[in-house]
Design a protein around this motif. Structure first.
Motif: not given
Length: 275
Positions: A159-170, A200-202, A225-228, A246-254
């Motif tokens: 279920q998880l998608i990660v977006e990484e901002t590179m040094a050049d802004g891409s 939704k991640v449980d 399971n819908n989990c990480i 970061l997972i806790q702050d952005e997704l607010n999952v137990p």
């Protein structure tokens, strides 16, 4: 920071400017026949406090003061020497590990006889100087462009998608469900990452062994399971702890922990992860 590097937080301190001010003050004290000194936050358990509302350990008011004398002259000189290298990295946007900084110091010392009294016996000595500089300036090591090696944090999820901002802004977009049985390995710079979910991640499950995490994923745990699911690979590194936060702050999952029920796991692995 120069070179398009991402900040860990909104740092108000200008590190190069502060470093120059410290060096200028030390020189001024010497010219006025005073003993220069450096002061840092005391980073030990007797100066650490835990507030459940904050969620992590914070330092108290105790300070460690190093004043120029026969026994401390080498330490103060090493601090200035290492600080110059770190400020140089900040000015050009370069990054290094502690290991690389140790070899850079060894090379500079070997090439100039005037630096010989600063020579390090081993990496432990140079590491302690880097740590002292961070405590002195009250900044994270990463804010000095000194990053730890990437270790642990192998992550699986459908279920998880990660977006990484590179040094050049891409922006690089990684859908973990497309990786098959291969894990996503977060870099030791979670501040460059943003998280999204398809459903939704449980919950998130941190496993002491990365091998066990791989076994569970291969046997369909993340399909059922819908989990990480992530492996800590023993005592969690700074990168793993930052990734979990970061997972806790952005997704607010137990978030749950699975590991051996022994003293070492509880005192070193679980406690480090929780702190």
């Amino acid at each position: 920071m120069a070179g398009g590097l991402l900040r860990i937080r909104d740092l108000k301190l200008n590190i190069p400017k502060e470093a120059k001010a410290l060096a200028d003050q030390m020189l001024k004290d010497l010219e006025n026949s005073k003993r220069p000194y450096l002061e840092a936050v005391k980073t030990s358990l007797d100066n650490s406090f835990y507030n459940s509302k904050v969620g992590y350990l914070t330092p108290g008011d105790k300070r460690v003061r190093t004043e120029l004398n026969v026994s401390s002259v080498q330490k103060l000189a090493r601090v200035v020497f290492m600080l110059e290298i770190l400020v140089g990295n900040l000015n050009i946007g370069a990054v290094n590990t502690k290991r690389e900084l140790y070899y850079m110091c060894k090379g500079l010392i070997k090439s100039d006889k005037h630096y010989r009294p600063l020579d390090f016996e081993d990496q432990v000595e140079s590491d302690s100087i880097i740590d002292f500089i961070g405590d002195m300036l009250q900044v994270y090591r990463e804010e000095l462009n000194c990053f730890a090696n990437d270790r642990g944090g192998q992550t699986y999820s459908n279920q998880l998608i990660v977006e990484e901002t590179m040094a050049d802004g891409s922006v690089a977009r990684i859908d973990l469900s497309s990786l098959g049985t291969s894990p996503y390995m977060p870099k030791n710079k979670p501040q460059a990452l943003r998280l999204k979910v398809k459903k939704k991640v449980d919950f998130a499950l941190v496993i002491e062994s990365e091998g066990t995490a791989n076994t569970l994923h291969t046997m369909g745990f993340t399909k059922r399971n819908n989990c990480i699911l992530l492996g800590a690979q023993g005592v969690p590194s700074n990168g793993v702890r930052g990734w979990c936060k970061l997972i806790q702050d952005e997704l607010n999952v137990p978030m749950y922990f699975f590991g051996d029920l022994d003293a070492y796991t509880l005192q070193n692995i679980f406690r480090t992860l929780k702190a």
